[in-house]
Design an enzyme around this catalytic site. Structure first.
Site, mmCIF file in Angstrom:
data_model
loop_
_atom_site.group_PDB
_atom_site.id
_atom_site.type_symbol
_atom_site.label_atom_id
_atom_site.label_comp_id
_atom_site.label_asym_id
_atom_site.label_seq_id
_atom_site.Cartn_x
_atom_site.Cartn_y
_atom_site.Cartn_z
ATOM 1 N N CYS A 70 0.717 -1.296 -0.100
ATOM 2 C CA CYS A 70 -0.132 -0.250 -0.320
ATOM 3 C C CYS A 70 0.729 0.906 -0.184
ATOM 4 O O CYS A 70 1.827 1.390 1.175
ATOM 5 C CB CYS A 70 -0.670 -0.360 1.383
ATOM 6 S SG CYS A 70 -1.943 1.335 1.379
ATOM 7 N N CYS A 73 0.118 3.355 3.496
ATOM 8 C CA CYS A 73 1.134 2.974 4.819
ATOM 9 C C CYS A 73 2.267 4.073 4.918
ATOM 10 O O CYS A 73 3.306 4.797 3.726
ATOM 11 C CB CYS A 73 1.131 1.698 4.775
ATOM 12 S SG CYS A 73 -0.843 0.632 4.982
ATOM 13 N N HIS A 116 -3.959 1.194 7.675
ATOM 14 C CA HIS A 116 -4.258 0.501 7.199
ATOM 15 C C HIS A 116 -5.564 0.066 7.057
ATOM 16 O O HIS A 116 -6.344 -0.188 6.223
ATOM 17 C CB HIS A 116 -2.846 -0.514 6.625
ATOM 18 C CG HIS A 116 -4.352 -1.162 5.260
ATOM 19 N ND1 HIS A 116 -3.585 -0.804 3.894
ATOM 20 C CD2 HIS A 116 -4.461 -2.099 4.722
ATOM 21 C CE1 HIS A 116 -4.630 -0.714 2.453
ATOM 22 N NE2 HIS A 116 -4.713 -2.492 3.227
ATOM 23 N N ASN A 156 -14.008 9.409 -0.839
ATOM 24 C CA ASN A 156 -14.695 8.115 -1.113
ATOM 25 C C ASN A 156 -14.174 6.958 -0.536
ATOM 26 O O ASN A 156 -13.039 6.455 -0.671
ATOM 27 C CB ASN A 156 -14.196 7.842 -2.669
ATOM 28 C CG ASN A 156 -14.386 8.783 -3.556
ATOM 29 O OD1 ASN A 156 -15.345 9.822 -3.505
ATOM 30 N ND2 ASN A 156 -13.840 8.574 -4.739
ATOM 31 N N HIS A 167 -6.437 1.750 1.428
ATOM 32 C CA HIS A 167 -6.734 2.887 2.597
ATOM 33 C C HIS A 167 -7.287 4.244 3.283
ATOM 34 O O HIS A 167 -7.326 4.922 2.331
ATOM 35 C CB HIS A 167 -5.446 3.105 2.643
ATOM 36 C CG HIS A 167 -4.279 3.645 3.870
ATOM 37 N ND1 HIS A 167 -2.802 3.024 4.960
ATOM 38 C CD2 HIS A 167 -4.237 4.927 4.906
ATOM 39 C CE1 HIS A 167 -2.647 3.522 6.160
ATOM 40 N NE2 HIS A 167 -3.579 4.108 6.064
ATOM 41 N N HIS A 169 -8.603 6.893 3.672
ATOM 42 C CA HIS A 169 -7.931 8.262 2.877
ATOM 43 C C HIS A 169 -9.358 9.158 1.938
ATOM 44 O O HIS A 169 -10.174 8.432 1.771
ATOM 45 C CB HIS A 169 -6.541 7.927 1.921
ATOM 46 C CG HIS A 169 -6.971 7.581 1.033
ATOM 47 N ND1 HIS A 169 -7.360 6.208 0.322
ATOM 48 C CD2 HIS A 169 -7.199 8.010 -0.542
ATOM 49 C CE1 HIS A 169 -7.772 5.947 -0.791
ATOM 50 N NE2 HIS A 169 -7.877 7.228 -1.528
ATOM 51 N N GLN A 171 -9.254 12.824 -0.239
ATOM 52 C CA GLN A 171 -9.109 14.215 -1.524
ATOM 53 C C GLN A 171 -9.597 15.237 -1.200
ATOM 54 O O GLN A 171 -10.217 15.491 -0.916
ATOM 55 C CB GLN A 171 -8.996 13.703 -2.766
ATOM 56 C CG GLN A 171 -8.704 11.520 -2.998
ATOM 57 C CD GLN A 171 -8.432 11.424 -4.553
ATOM 58 O OE1 GLN A 171 -8.380 12.023 -5.705
ATOM 59 N NE2 GLN A 171 -9.435 10.294 -4.840
#
Length: 353
Positions: A70, A73, A116, A156, A167, A169, A171
């Site tokens: 990933c 991470c 994660h 999303n 992971h 996250h 944007q």
């Protein structure tokens, strides 16, 4: 909050946001990266009057890597990632495969936690507040870029949404124009203001929703409700009670309460389809006033806009998704299979444990 800005091997900016003031972030990106090459281009549709981004370089972006590869991470030993340090609280960096870049805006990735296997709903209130502070800081910084007119923070979650990295996250898109959805809101605000002799449409909507049966959660400073004309099966709008145009204008009381209300809302989303169901896929989207000129929306200024968050899922029932088919995709007329009143009642019933 402590903020530390650094650069990745290819020159992209990376920013650590730490809860502790004594955190030291001096790790160097040891990857042999070539300079980032982007092909982002904004094109305007002369018939619809909106804009789209063409970004062919995104075809080569990382797609569903195994967990031990990933890129979000922390770096560990010889396994090097987008985050050079071996740990982090929250971090923001320029996207290596941006939809918008240069004169066409900017795209950033926001990592909520180094864990994660977590999700935003798993964060503590302190961690969620740190993310809110990061969103606010990035909104401020990006708003000063000459190419940026509107800043959009969003998450999303879930493969069904199209997420390519597991992971936790989100944007941030910094657009060089006012987005079509925001423009529609501003036109409605302008028309309502003129028709009513100055009444604010956002205030009127919030007052109506507070008096109806679709309220899901209420705090001293925030209220969450399923809107009267919800487009999605389960859709919740989260408003601060005091109208402000953007994240920068939130007062300390609202910032303090936000993690409590938002985490509760996300946890309820994970429970609406019953125990044993996979985590609910969703999109969480902050709507902020544009920073550019608003001359085309006659009589409206930034303070007429109301900051709010829209949270919705494309899952309509257990094991079934809401697809945007002919009416939605072809004519932008949504057909909702779940009555908003039922969705609100369901979300009230599934208070998180």
């Amino acid at each position: 909050m402590k903020k530390t800005s650094t650069r990745l091997a290819d020159g992209r900016e990376l920013i650590y946001y730490d809860q502790r003031d004594d955190s030291v972030r001096d790790a160097v990106d040891r990857r042999p990266l070539d300079p980032t090459v982007t092909t982002s281009e904004v094109r305007r549709d002369p018939l619809l009057g909106d804009s789209i981004a063409v970004a062919s370089h995104r075809q080569g972006r990382i797609y569903h890597p195994p967990a031990d590869e990933c890129p979000l991470c922390p770096s560990q030993g010889d396994r090097l990632s987008e985050i050079p340090d071996s740990s982090y609280d929250a971090v923001v960096f320029e996207n290596r495969f941006p939809s918008l870049a240069g004169d066409s805006g900017r795209c950033e990735v926001v990592c909520f936690t180094s864990d994660h296997n977590a999700s935003f709903a798993d964060l503590t209130e302190e961690q969620a507040r740190l993310v809110l502070d990061a969103w606010t800081d990035r909104t401020s910084e990006l708003s000063h870029l000459p190419s940026v007119e509107q800043v959009f923070c969003f998450e999303n979650r879930g493969a069904e949404i199209g997420v390519t990295l597991g992971h936790p996250h989100g944007q941030i898109y910094a657009y060089p124009f006012t987005t079509p959805r925001t423009a529609l809101m501003l036109r409605s605000v302008a028309a309502h203001k003129e028709a009513t002799g100055g009444e604010n449409l956002f205030d009127a909507v919030l007052e109506r929703e507070l008096a109806d049966e679709r309220v899901v959660l209420e705090g001293e400073h925030w209220v969450a409700f399923v809107p009267y004309a919800a487009h999605w099966p389960y859709e919740v709008h989260l408003y601060p009670r005091r109208r402000v145009p953007d994240l920068l204008a939130l007062d300390e009381e609202a910032r303090t309460e936000f993690p409590q209300v938002y985490l509760e809302l996300l946890r309820r989303f994970d429970r609406i389809f019953g125990e044993g169901e996979p985590s609910t896929p969703y999109i969480s989207a902050w709507h902020q006033a544009p920073f550019g000129a608003l001359e085309e929306f006659e009589g409206v200024n930034r303070d007429d806009f109301a900051l709010h968050l829209e949270l919705f899922t494309i899952r309509r029932t257990s094991g079934k998704l809401k697809f945007l088919a002919g009416s939605e995709s072809g004519m932008n007329v949504f057909i909702n299979d779940v009555p908003p009143e039922f969705a609100a009642r369901r979300l009230r019933e599934v208070a998180s444990s």
